[in-house]
Scaffold this motif. Structure first.
Motif, PDB file in Angstrom:
ATOM      1  N   ILE A  96      83.936  45.693  68.669  1.00  0.00           N
ATOM      2  CA  ILE A  96      84.867  46.801  68.887  1.00  0.00           C
ATOM      3  C   ILE A  96      85.867  46.800  67.731  1.00  0.00           C
ATOM      4  O   ILE A  96      86.574  45.816  67.520  1.00  0.00           O
ATOM      5  CB  ILE A  96      85.631  46.647  70.224  1.00  0.00           C
ATOM      6  CG1 ILE A  96      84.679  46.348  71.385  1.00  0.00           C
ATOM      7  CG2 ILE A  96      86.477  47.881  70.499  1.00  0.00           C
ATOM      8  CD1 ILE A  96      83.798  47.463  71.793  1.00  0.00           C
ATOM      9  N   ASP A  97      85.924  47.895  66.988  1.00  0.00           N
ATOM     10  CA  ASP A  97      86.823  47.970  65.835  1.00  0.00           C
ATOM     11  C   ASP A  97      88.239  48.389  66.245  1.00  0.00           C
ATOM     12  O   ASP A  97      88.470  48.899  67.351  1.00  0.00           O
ATOM     13  CB  ASP A  97      86.278  48.952  64.795  1.00  0.00           C
ATOM     14  CG  ASP A  97      85.054  48.416  64.059  1.00  0.00           C
ATOM     15  OD1 ASP A  97      84.756  47.212  64.189  1.00  0.00           O
ATOM     16  OD2 ASP A  97      84.399  49.211  63.358  1.00  0.00           O
ATOM     17  N   ASP A  98      89.180  48.196  65.324  1.00  0.00           N
ATOM     18  CA  ASP A  98      90.581  48.541  65.575  1.00  0.00           C
ATOM     19  C   ASP A  98      90.729  50.008  65.989  1.00  0.00           C
ATOM     20  O   ASP A  98      89.982  50.882  65.558  1.00  0.00           O
ATOM     21  CB  ASP A  98      91.423  48.299  64.320  1.00  0.00           C
ATOM     22  CG  ASP A  98      91.618  46.827  64.023  1.00  0.00           C
ATOM     23  OD1 ASP A  98      91.241  45.993  64.862  1.00  0.00           O
ATOM     24  OD2 ASP A  98      92.151  46.510  62.938  1.00  0.00           O
ATOM     25  N   GLY A  99      91.731  50.256  66.821  1.00  0.00           N
ATOM     26  CA  GLY A  99      92.055  51.619  67.226  1.00  0.00           C
ATOM     27  C   GLY A  99      91.186  52.180  68.332  1.00  0.00           C
ATOM     28  O   GLY A  99      91.402  53.309  68.771  1.00  0.00           O
ATOM     29  N   CYS A 100      90.195  51.416  68.804  1.00  0.00           N
ATOM     30  CA  CYS A 100      89.319  51.910  69.868  1.00  0.00           C
ATOM     31  C   CYS A 100      90.043  51.921  71.207  1.00  0.00           C
ATOM     32  O   CYS A 100      90.942  51.114  71.449  1.00  0.00           O
ATOM     33  CB  CYS A 100      88.074  51.039  69.977  1.00  0.00           C
ATOM     34  SG  CYS A 100      86.910  51.272  68.638  1.00  0.00           S
TER      35      CYS A 100
END
Length: 200
Positions: free
Chosen positions: A113-117
């Protein structure tokens, strides 16, 4: 990967209905650490003790590396693109973009899961899937194994993306839509609510 930290100052950008669901995901936060930015006054936030901040004051605060959470700006590819650009702008100005996960979501330890999700209540992300920067997996959506979701995508409530599918950046997957396994949704495509996508 930056997971939301309830002990860091947080700014919520946008106060529509999506923001209300976002706030529900921040159960552990002290409301004194949150402020919001929007042209309109948000009585629902202010009743919770959350004050409004001006754009000018927010820009000053960004030097302190606060968390910035961008709400939904509309269900079109252009709106999703604008939201993504805004996220990158605030990130470049010093804001951090944490991952927001509701306590009742289910995320495999083998997923990325990448940042800002943002992953909402009842949503499921299964093994070896990758959710790109700033993507939204809304209430009760299901992301099956080995799925790739590129940056800025919005997966609406109860949509299902089956194994091995690939969703291009800033695509919108409508409520209750089903993306068949090993298919590809191109960048910026709007998949209608309740539809079945089976294109290679």
């Amino acid at each position: 990967m930056r997971v939301f930290d309830p002990n860091i100052s947080t700014f919520l950008i946008g106060v529509g209905g999506h923001a209300k669901s976002l706030y529900e995901s921040l159960e552990s936060v002290d409301s004194k650490l949150i402020r919001y930015l929007d042209p309109l006054k948000a009585d629902w936030l202010e009743s919770l003790g959350i004050a409004k901040i001006s754009q000018e004051d927010l820009e000053k605060e960004l030097s302190k590396n606060p968390q910035v959470i961008i709400s939904f700006l509309g269900g079109t590819s252009e709106a999703l693109k604008k939201r993504l650009e805004l996220m990158k702008l605030y990130n470049n100005m010093g804001g951090t973009l944490p991952i927001i996960t509701h306590s009742r979501s289910s995320i495999s330890a083998r997923s990325k899961i990448d940042d800002g999700c943002q992953v909402f209540a009842g949503a499921m992300v299964n093994a070896f899937s990758h959710i790109g920067f700033g993507a939204v997996v809304n209430t009760n959506a299901v992301i099956e194994h080995d799925v790739v979701i590129e940056e800025g995508v919005h997966v609406a409530p109860s949509a299902v993306i089956l194994g091995g599918a690939h969703i291009g950046s800033n695509a919108y997957i409508g409520s209750n839509a089903v993306i068949i396994q090993n298919t590809r949704v191109p960048e910026g495509v709007f998949v209608k609510a309740g539809s079945i996508w089976n294109k290679e």
